[in-house]
Design a protein around this motif. Sequence first.
Motif, short mmCIF file in Angstrom:
data_model
loop_
_atom_site.label_atom_id
_atom_site.label_comp_id
_atom_site.label_asym_id
_atom_site.label_seq_id
_atom_site.Cartn_x
_atom_site.Cartn_y
_atom_site.Cartn_z
N ARG A 26 25.82 -24.12 -41.53
CA ARG A 26 26.47 -24.46 -40.67
C ARG A 26 27.07 -22.72 -40.12
O ARG A 26 27.83 -22.85 -39.04
N ASP A 27 27.22 -21.66 -41.26
CA ASP A 27 28.24 -20.69 -40.35
C ASP A 27 27.06 -19.52 -39.92
O ASP A 27 27.00 -18.19 -39.41
N LEU A 28 25.52 -19.96 -39.87
CA LEU A 28 24.48 -19.16 -39.04
C LEU A 28 24.05 -19.89 -38.11
O LEU A 28 24.21 -20.36 -37.76
N LEU A 29 23.47 -18.46 -37.35
CA LEU A 29 22.72 -19.42 -36.41
C LEU A 29 21.38 -19.25 -36.42
O LEU A 29 20.66 -18.52 -36.87
N ARG A 30 21.17 -20.25 -36.18
CA ARG A 30 19.18 -20.22 -36.44
C ARG A 30 18.66 -20.06 -35.11
O ARG A 30 19.11 -20.15 -33.64
N LEU A 31 16.79 -19.72 -35.48
CA LEU A 31 16.46 -18.51 -34.06
C LEU A 31 14.93 -19.40 -34.99
O LEU A 31 14.98 -20.13 -35.55
N ALA A 32 14.12 -20.06 -33.67
CA ALA A 32 13.23 -20.45 -33.80
C ALA A 32 11.74 -19.11 -33.67
O ALA A 32 11.83 -18.65 -32.32
N LEU A 33 10.59 -19.99 -33.85
CA LEU A 33 9.74 -19.02 -33.17
C LEU A 33 8.45 -19.81 -31.88
O LEU A 33 8.24 -20.35 -32.37
N VAL A 34 9.03 -19.50 -30.89
CA VAL A 34 8.01 -20.49 -29.95
C VAL A 34 7.35 -18.98 -29.21
O VAL A 34 7.85 -18.12 -28.34
N GLU A 35 5.46 -19.24 -29.51
CA GLU A 35 5.06 -18.60 -28.44
C GLU A 35 5.09 -17.04 -28.76
O GLU A 35 4.99 -16.27 -28.33
N GLY A 36 5.42 -17.33 -30.28
CA GLY A 36 5.87 -15.56 -30.35
C GLY A 36 7.15 -15.16 -30.61
O GLY A 36 7.37 -13.66 -30.78
N ARG A 37 8.29 -15.34 -29.41
CA ARG A 37 9.42 -14.28 -29.28
C ARG A 37 9.95 -15.41 -29.98
O ARG A 37 9.94 -17.24 -29.63
N ARG A 66 7.81 -16.14 -41.40
CA ARG A 66 5.82 -15.89 -41.21
C ARG A 66 5.19 -15.55 -40.41
O ARG A 66 4.10 -16.50 -40.72
N ALA A 67 5.34 -15.17 -39.68
CA ALA A 67 4.46 -14.94 -38.64
C ALA A 67 4.86 -13.08 -37.51
O ALA A 67 6.24 -12.82 -38.17
N ARG A 68 3.72 -13.02 -37.09
CA ARG A 68 4.47 -11.91 -35.93
C ARG A 68 5.03 -12.13 -35.14
O ARG A 68 5.09 -13.75 -34.56
N VAL A 69 6.16 -11.53 -34.89
CA VAL A 69 7.12 -12.07 -33.86
C VAL A 69 7.15 -10.69 -32.82
O VAL A 69 6.64 -9.18 -32.77
N THR A 70 6.64 -11.25 -31.10
CA THR A 70 6.55 -9.87 -30.29
C THR A 70 7.51 -9.52 -30.04
O THR A 70 7.81 -8.68 -29.31
N SER A 71 8.87 -10.66 -29.69
CA SER A 71 10.52 -10.38 -28.97
C SER A 71 11.08 -10.93 -29.22
O SER A 71 10.82 -12.86 -30.18
N ALA A 72 12.78 -10.20 -29.83
CA ALA A 72 13.76 -11.28 -30.41
C ALA A 72 14.59 -10.99 -29.83
O ALA A 72 14.60 -9.78 -28.95
N PRO A 73 15.77 -11.79 -29.69
CA PRO A 73 16.63 -11.91 -28.51
C PRO A 73 17.27 -10.77 -29.20
O PRO A 73 18.00 -10.03 -30.38
#
Length: 90
Positions: free
Chosen positions: A29-40, A77-84
């Motif tokens: 609950r103290d962390l922000l979650r990010l998800a991978l959507v089409e490499g982003r 566990r995947a390639r990330v093309t861009s992140a916030p």
Amino acid sequence: MGRADRRGGGILTAPVRRCAGCGERAPQRDLLRLALVEGRAVFDRDRRLGGRGAYVHPDPACLERASRRGGFARAFRARVTSAPQALDSD
């Protein structure tokens, strides 16, 4: 609120996740979650997007470190093309 589970002795514990930036463990609950959507990597404010999630503290330094040092790619566990680049980004 997160779901609590029962561990030996009847003690209720909250889910714990590791920050992809600093590596510290913290209650989910103290962390922000990010998800991978089409490499982003995108913020998942409602925690509803499918797939693996990555978690960071609500601190710009953790977000920047996760992006710069490959923390998101490791968590997803995947390639990330861009992140916030900022905490208020979508």
